[in-house]
Write a protein that holds these residues in place. Structure first.
Motif, PDB file in Angstrom:
ATOM      1  N   SER A 106       0.831  -1.209   0.000  1.00  0.00           N
ATOM      2  CA  SER A 106       0.000   0.000   0.000  1.00  0.00           C
ATOM      3  C   SER A 106       0.864   1.256   0.000  1.00  0.00           C
ATOM      4  N   GLY A 107       2.058   1.185   0.591  1.00  0.00           N
ATOM      5  CA  GLY A 107       2.976   2.322   0.539  1.00  0.00           C
ATOM      6  C   GLY A 107       3.382   2.649  -0.884  1.00  0.00           C
ATOM      7  N   TRP A 108       3.619   1.619  -1.711  1.00  0.00           N
ATOM      8  CA  TRP A 108       3.969   1.838  -3.112  1.00  0.00           C
ATOM      9  C   TRP A 108       2.791   2.405  -3.900  1.00  0.00           C
ATOM     10  N   ILE A 109       1.587   1.931  -3.621  1.00  0.00           N
ATOM     11  CA  ILE A 109       0.398   2.467  -4.297  1.00  0.00           C
ATOM     12  C   ILE A 109       0.253   3.952  -3.963  1.00  0.00           C
ATOM     13  N   GLU A 110       0.385   4.294  -2.697  1.00  0.00           N
ATOM     14  CA  GLU A 110       0.276   5.701  -2.284  1.00  0.00           C
ATOM     15  C   GLU A 110       1.371   6.546  -2.921  1.00  0.00           C
ATOM     16  N   ARG A 111       2.576   6.014  -3.002  1.00  0.00           N
ATOM     17  CA  ARG A 111       3.687   6.750  -3.617  1.00  0.00           C
ATOM     18  C   ARG A 111       3.400   7.031  -5.095  1.00  0.00           C
ATOM     19  N   LEU A 112       2.936   6.004  -5.813  1.00  0.00           N
ATOM     20  CA  LEU A 112       2.589   6.192  -7.227  1.00  0.00           C
ATOM     21  C   LEU A 112       1.482   7.229  -7.387  1.00  0.00           C
ATOM     22  N   GLU A 113       0.470   7.153  -6.540  1.00  0.00           N
ATOM     23  CA  GLU A 113      -0.634   8.107  -6.627  1.00  0.00           C
ATOM     24  C   GLU A 113      -0.140   9.539  -6.425  1.00  0.00           C
ATOM     25  N   GLN A 114       0.763   9.737  -5.497  1.00  0.00           N
ATOM     26  CA  GLN A 114       1.299  11.074  -5.259  1.00  0.00           C
ATOM     27  C   GLN A 114       2.176  11.530  -6.422  1.00  0.00           C
ATOM     28  N   GLU A 115       3.061  10.673  -6.883  1.00  0.00           N
ATOM     29  CA  GLU A 115       3.990  11.042  -7.954  1.00  0.00           C
ATOM     30  C   GLU A 115       3.281  11.313  -9.278  1.00  0.00           C
ATOM     31  N   LEU A 116       2.204  10.581  -9.550  1.00  0.00           N
ATOM     32  CA  LEU A 116       1.517  10.689 -10.830  1.00  0.00           C
ATOM     33  C   LEU A 116       0.227  11.506 -10.757  1.00  0.00           C
ATOM     34  N   SER A 117      -0.058  12.067  -9.607  1.00  0.00           N
ATOM     35  CA  SER A 117      -1.289  12.848  -9.412  1.00  0.00           C
ATOM     36  C   SER A 117      -2.506  12.072  -9.909  1.00  0.00           C
ATOM     37  N   CYS A 118      -2.674  10.889  -9.367  1.00  0.00           N
ATOM     38  CA  CYS A 118      -3.759  10.019  -9.815  1.00  0.00           C
ATOM     39  C   CYS A 118      -4.333   9.255  -8.637  1.00  0.00           C
ATOM     40  N   ARG A 119      -5.343   8.474  -8.951  1.00  0.00           N
ATOM     41  CA  ARG A 119      -5.887   7.512  -8.000  1.00  0.00           C
ATOM     42  C   ARG A 119      -5.823   6.158  -8.685  1.00  0.00           C
ATOM     43  N   ILE A 120      -5.328   5.164  -7.969  1.00  0.00           N
ATOM     44  CA  ILE A 120      -5.251   3.811  -8.524  1.00  0.00           C
ATOM     45  C   ILE A 120      -6.323   2.976  -7.846  1.00  0.00           C
ATOM     46  N   GLN A 121      -7.252   2.482  -8.643  1.00  0.00           N
ATOM     47  CA  GLN A 121      -8.337   1.647  -8.130  1.00  0.00           C
ATOM     48  C   GLN A 121      -8.002   0.184  -8.400  1.00  0.00           C
ATOM     49  N   ILE A 122      -7.618  -0.547  -7.372  1.00  0.00           N
ATOM     50  CA  ILE A 122      -7.336  -1.980  -7.501  1.00  0.00           C
ATOM     51  C   ILE A 122      -8.668  -2.718  -7.448  1.00  0.00           C
ATOM     52  N   THR A 123      -8.973  -3.468  -8.505  1.00  0.00           N
ATOM     53  CA  THR A 123     -10.260  -4.160  -8.593  1.00  0.00           C
ATOM     54  C   THR A 123     -10.139  -5.678  -8.578  1.00  0.00           C
ATOM     55  N   ASP A 124      -8.906  -6.197  -8.729  1.00  0.00           N
ATOM     56  CA  ASP A 124      -8.726  -7.648  -8.825  1.00  0.00           C
ATOM     57  C   ASP A 124      -7.337  -8.007  -8.316  1.00  0.00           C
ATOM     58  N   ILE A 125      -7.261  -9.038  -7.506  1.00  0.00           N
ATOM     59  CA  ILE A 125      -5.977  -9.577  -7.064  1.00  0.00           C
ATOM     60  C   ILE A 125      -6.011 -11.071  -7.315  1.00  0.00           C
ATOM     61  N   ARG A 126      -5.012 -11.556  -8.078  1.00  0.00           N
ATOM     62  CA  ARG A 126      -4.988 -12.994  -8.372  1.00  0.00           C
ATOM     63  C   ARG A 126      -3.565 -13.476  -8.648  1.00  0.00           C
ATOM     64  N   ASN A 127      -3.380 -14.758  -8.460  1.00  0.00           N
ATOM     65  CA  ASN A 127      -2.117 -15.401  -8.811  1.00  0.00           C
ATOM     66  C   ASN A 127      -2.112 -15.681 -10.300  1.00  0.00           C
ATOM     67  N   GLU A 128      -0.978 -15.441 -10.941  1.00  0.00           N
ATOM     68  CA  GLU A 128      -0.819 -15.747 -12.357  1.00  0.00           C
ATOM     69  C   GLU A 128       0.517 -16.443 -12.554  1.00  0.00           C
ATOM     70  N   ILE A 129       0.663 -17.072 -13.707  1.00  0.00           N
ATOM     71  CA  ILE A 129       1.946 -17.636 -14.116  1.00  0.00           C
ATOM     72  C   ILE A 129       2.285 -16.997 -15.454  1.00  0.00           C
ATOM     73  N   SER A 130       3.475 -16.418 -15.542  1.00  0.00           N
ATOM     74  CA  SER A 130       3.864 -15.683 -16.750  1.00  0.00           C
ATOM     75  C   SER A 130       3.882 -16.590 -17.973  1.00  0.00           C
ATOM     76  N   LEU A 131       3.747 -15.972 -19.119  1.00  0.00           N
ATOM     77  CA  LEU A 131       3.846 -16.675 -20.396  1.00  0.00           C
ATOM     78  C   LEU A 131       5.332 -16.797 -20.745  1.00  0.00           C
ATOM     79  N   PRO A 132       5.835 -18.018 -20.903  1.00  0.00           N
ATOM     80  CA  PRO A 132       7.266 -18.164 -21.253  1.00  0.00           C
ATOM     81  C   PRO A 132       7.541 -17.668 -22.664  1.00  0.00           C
ATOM     82  N   GLN A 133       8.671 -16.991 -22.838  1.00  0.00           N
ATOM     83  CA  GLN A 133       9.079 -16.548 -24.169  1.00  0.00           C
ATOM     84  C   GLN A 133       9.509 -17.753 -24.966  1.00  0.00           C
ATOM     85  N   GLN A 134       9.213 -17.726 -26.262  1.00  0.00           N
ATOM     86  CA  GLN A 134       9.570 -18.870 -27.110  1.00  0.00           C
ATOM     87  C   GLN A 134      10.600 -18.478 -28.126  1.00  0.00           C
TER      88      GLN A 134
END
Length: 134
Positions: A106-134
């Motif tokens: 949450s500290g990083w979210i607040e920092r980004l919001e201050q630096e970018l003059s924005c509000r970040i709305q987190i709507t989804d949190i999930r585990n993912e597995i990256s797509l391997p490069q081929q």
């Protein structure tokens, strides 16, 4: 985002499959995409891991997870938590690892919001597995 053969969309593409936590949402700001990229580029190193937008390394504490911020032209965004395995294996000084992580995140979210003059709305949190490069 990257489309897997299964039809699942994931934020990240890496040399090998990598599990990560994705907190996705949308930025609310009057700034356009190009201005946001300029601000991010002035402050953070690009990661090159995200498509249809840009991604930047936010930082990593010596014994904690690495955070990557991804931004698409639509202002959809995500904070990706990488290297969670290493963080789970380290001995912790904090009595509550979850509380410590949530404060860090949450500290990083607040920092980004201050630096970018924005509000970040987190709507989804999930585990993912990256797509391997081929």
């Amino acid at each position: 985002m990257f489309m897997k053969a299964s039809g699942e969309q994931v934020w990240l593409r890496t040399p090998a499959s990598l599990p990560y936590l994705a907190a996705s949402g949308k930025m609310v700001t009057a700034l356009d995409h190009d201005a946001l990229l300029r601000h991010l580029g002035d402050r953070y190193d690009p990661s090159g891991m995200c498509t249809n937008g840009a991604s930047y390394f936010l930082g990593a504490p010596p014994k904690g997870p690495c955070l990557v911020f991804c931004l698409k032209p639509s202002k959809a965004c995500a904070v990706l938590v990488l290297n969670t395995r290493r963080a789970a294996q380290e001995p912790h000084q904090e009595p509550n690892v979850l509380t410590s992580f949530l404060m860090y995140f949450s500290g990083w979210i607040e920092r980004l919001e201050q630096e970018l003059s924005c509000r970040i709305q987190i709507t989804d949190i999930r585990n993912e597995i990256s797509l391997p490069q081929q």
